[in-house]
Motif scaffolding. Structure first.
Motif, PDB file in Angstrom:
ATOM      1  N   HIS A  52      44.086  42.267   8.209  1.00 28.43           N
ATOM      2  CA  HIS A  52      45.474  42.673   8.032  1.00 28.43           C
ATOM      3  C   HIS A  52      45.640  43.769   6.985  1.00 28.43           C
ATOM      4  O   HIS A  52      46.755  44.152   6.658  1.00 28.43           O
ATOM      5  CB  HIS A  52      46.332  41.470   7.627  1.00 28.43           C
ATOM      6  CG  HIS A  52      46.533  40.482   8.732  1.00 28.43           C
ATOM      7  ND1 HIS A  52      45.550  39.595   9.127  1.00 28.43           N
ATOM      8  CD2 HIS A  52      47.603  40.241   9.538  1.00 28.43           C
ATOM      9  CE1 HIS A  52      46.002  38.846  10.121  1.00 28.43           C
ATOM     10  NE2 HIS A  52      47.236  39.214  10.391  1.00 28.43           N
ATOM     11  N   ASP A 135      50.354  38.211  -4.529  1.00 32.30           N
ATOM     12  CA  ASP A 135      50.552  39.642  -4.773  1.00 32.30           C
ATOM     13  C   ASP A 135      49.703  40.061  -5.966  1.00 32.30           C
ATOM     14  O   ASP A 135      49.820  39.463  -7.050  1.00 32.30           O
ATOM     15  CB  ASP A 135      52.033  39.910  -5.048  1.00 32.30           C
ATOM     16  CG  ASP A 135      52.344  41.391  -5.187  1.00 32.30           C
ATOM     17  OD1 ASP A 135      51.393  42.204  -5.234  1.00 32.30           O
ATOM     18  OD2 ASP A 135      53.533  41.739  -5.266  1.00 32.30           O
ATOM     19  N   ASN A 199      55.848  31.529  -4.410  1.00 30.13           N
ATOM     20  CA  ASN A 199      55.491  31.400  -2.990  1.00 30.13           C
ATOM     21  C   ASN A 199      55.203  32.791  -2.445  1.00 30.13           C
ATOM     22  O   ASN A 199      56.106  33.536  -2.082  1.00 30.13           O
ATOM     23  CB  ASN A 199      56.621  30.741  -2.203  1.00 30.13           C
ATOM     24  CG  ASN A 199      56.249  30.524  -0.745  1.00 30.13           C
ATOM     25  OD1 ASN A 199      55.083  30.620  -0.373  1.00 30.13           O
ATOM     26  ND2 ASN A 199      57.231  30.246   0.088  1.00 30.13           N
ATOM     27  N   GLU A 200      53.922  33.138  -2.444  1.00 30.00           N
ATOM     28  CA  GLU A 200      53.500  34.465  -2.000  1.00 30.00           C
ATOM     29  C   GLU A 200      52.532  34.373  -0.819  1.00 30.00           C
ATOM     30  O   GLU A 200      51.669  35.227  -0.643  1.00 30.00           O
ATOM     31  CB  GLU A 200      52.865  35.232  -3.161  1.00 30.00           C
ATOM     32  CG  GLU A 200      53.846  35.487  -4.315  1.00 30.00           C
ATOM     33  CD  GLU A 200      53.205  36.229  -5.477  1.00 30.00           C
ATOM     34  OE1 GLU A 200      53.945  36.692  -6.350  1.00 30.00           O
ATOM     35  OE2 GLU A 200      51.963  36.342  -5.507  1.00 30.00           O
ATOM     36  N   PRO A 202      51.333  34.979   2.743  1.00 28.98           N
ATOM     37  CA  PRO A 202      51.702  35.922   3.809  1.00 28.98           C
ATOM     38  C   PRO A 202      52.286  35.216   5.018  1.00 28.98           C
ATOM     39  O   PRO A 202      51.970  34.051   5.294  1.00 28.98           O
ATOM     40  CB  PRO A 202      50.364  36.599   4.150  1.00 28.98           C
ATOM     41  CG  PRO A 202      49.512  36.419   2.941  1.00 28.98           C
ATOM     42  CD  PRO A 202      49.922  35.111   2.342  1.00 28.98           C
ATOM     43  N   GLU A 203      53.119  35.918   5.737  1.00 28.86           N
ATOM     44  CA  GLU A 203      53.880  35.310   6.835  1.00 28.86           C
ATOM     45  C   GLU A 203      52.984  34.695   7.892  1.00 28.86           C
ATOM     46  O   GLU A 203      53.270  33.604   8.404  1.00 28.86           O
ATOM     47  CB  GLU A 203      54.792  36.369   7.463  1.00 28.86           C
ATOM     48  CG  GLU A 203      55.647  35.832   8.594  1.00 28.86           C
ATOM     49  CD  GLU A 203      56.552  36.894   9.183  1.00 28.86           C
ATOM     50  OE1 GLU A 203      57.264  36.582  10.159  1.00 28.86           O
ATOM     51  OE2 GLU A 203      56.531  38.047   8.677  1.00 28.86           O
ATOM     52  N   HIS A 204      51.901  35.344   8.239  1.00 26.40           N
ATOM     53  CA  HIS A 204      51.069  34.870   9.343  1.00 26.40           C
ATOM     54  C   HIS A 204      49.774  34.207   8.866  1.00 26.40           C
ATOM     55  O   HIS A 204      48.850  34.012   9.662  1.00 26.40           O
ATOM     56  CB  HIS A 204      50.722  36.044  10.273  1.00 26.40           C
ATOM     57  CG  HIS A 204      51.928  36.705  10.861  1.00 26.40           C
ATOM     58  ND1 HIS A 204      52.763  36.070  11.756  1.00 26.40           N
ATOM     59  CD2 HIS A 204      52.459  37.950  10.657  1.00 26.40           C
ATOM     60  CE1 HIS A 204      53.745  36.893  12.105  1.00 26.40           C
ATOM     61  NE2 HIS A 204      53.586  38.039  11.446  1.00 26.40           N
TER      62      HIS A 204
END
Length: 262
Positions: A52, A135, A199-200, A202-204
């Protein structure tokens, strides 16, 4: 040695050496668990991150193969020795002051308390994350918050023990323990509520991989502290407590000899 008797400086040095040796052994056990359970999850997270990534920063300064072998071994063994030394000093202070426990039970109680205070309580607020989660710009803030939570947890654990000891003469051991436990739960809950959450993820990012990594991290710490308690308890017990079995055998032999002569 009576567990309530304070240890002298020579015994402290001997316990410190044994604590570091026990920490080294515990680090070796934790290394096996980390390699078997953790490294495959790290590799999967790195693969997700690379798939990604929009930009590639070139070759890594340290190869992944070196990180997962020599680097992992060095980190865990040094970590185990350092924590073993610190835990041994805490053991010298706790021996005879947290109840009428012998050398081995005190070591296991100390290890269990350290596991909860140093790792489990901070983990529940700021759980471990694999590569690709977090991040890079907030790593300083996240590290600060984690160590702040760890410091608060240790201080609250010490305050809980002190509170229980103060309440015991008035309430009895059972109710003093319950009151101290309530104090710990309430104060830790307040710390959880007041410190900011992070809460970092990643979406997927695969949820299963995330929890497998976190459970592996928890298993490593559980192995580290359990094995330390067992090994250090054995070493401390041999130093501080005489072997009653050997003394009993000696007395029996003397008695048998006397009876035979008569």
């Amino acid at each position: 040695m009576n567990p309530a008797t304070p240890v002298n400086s020579v015994t402290v040095r001997q316990l410190l050496v044994r604590g570091m040796l026990a920490g080294l052994a515990a680090g070796a056990f934790a290394l096996v668990v980390a390699y078997l359970l953790g490294e495959s999850r790290v590799d999967a997270a790195i693969a997700f991150e690379e798939s990604h990534a929009h930009e590639h920063g070139g070759a890594e300064p340290v190869s992944r193969a070196l990180q997962s072998t020599a680097g992992l071994a060095t980190g865990l063994l040094v970590y185990g020795v350092a924590l073993g030394g610190i835990a041994a000093l805490a053991y010298c202070f706790a021996l005879g002051r947290i109840g009428r426990f012998g050398a081995r039970p005190t070591a296991m109680l100390l290890s269990a308390a350290a596991l909860v205070a140093v790792y489990v309580v901070p983990f529940l607020k700021y759980p471990a994350n694999p590569p690709a989660v977090g991040d890079p710009d907030t790593i300083g803030e996240r590290t600060t918050l984690y160590f702040l939570m760890m410091l608060l947890s240790v201080l609250l654990a010490i305050a809980t023990v002190m509170l229980g000891r103060r309440l015991a003469p008035r309430l009895g051991n059972w109710y003093a323990t319950v009151a101290a436990g309530v104090f710990l739960v309430v104060t830790v809950g307040l710390a959880y509520a007041l410190l900011p959450g992070i809460n970092e993820v990643p979406e997927h990012f695969p949820a299963q991989l995330l929890w497998q990594f976190r459970l592996a991290a928890l298993a490593i710490q559980l192995t580290l502290w359990t094995s330390f308690g067992l090994v250090f308890g054995h070493l401390a017990g041999r130093l501080l407590e005489p072997a009653p079995a050997a003394a009993s055998v000696g007395r029996d032999a003397v008695g048998a000899g006397t009876a035979t002569s008569v």
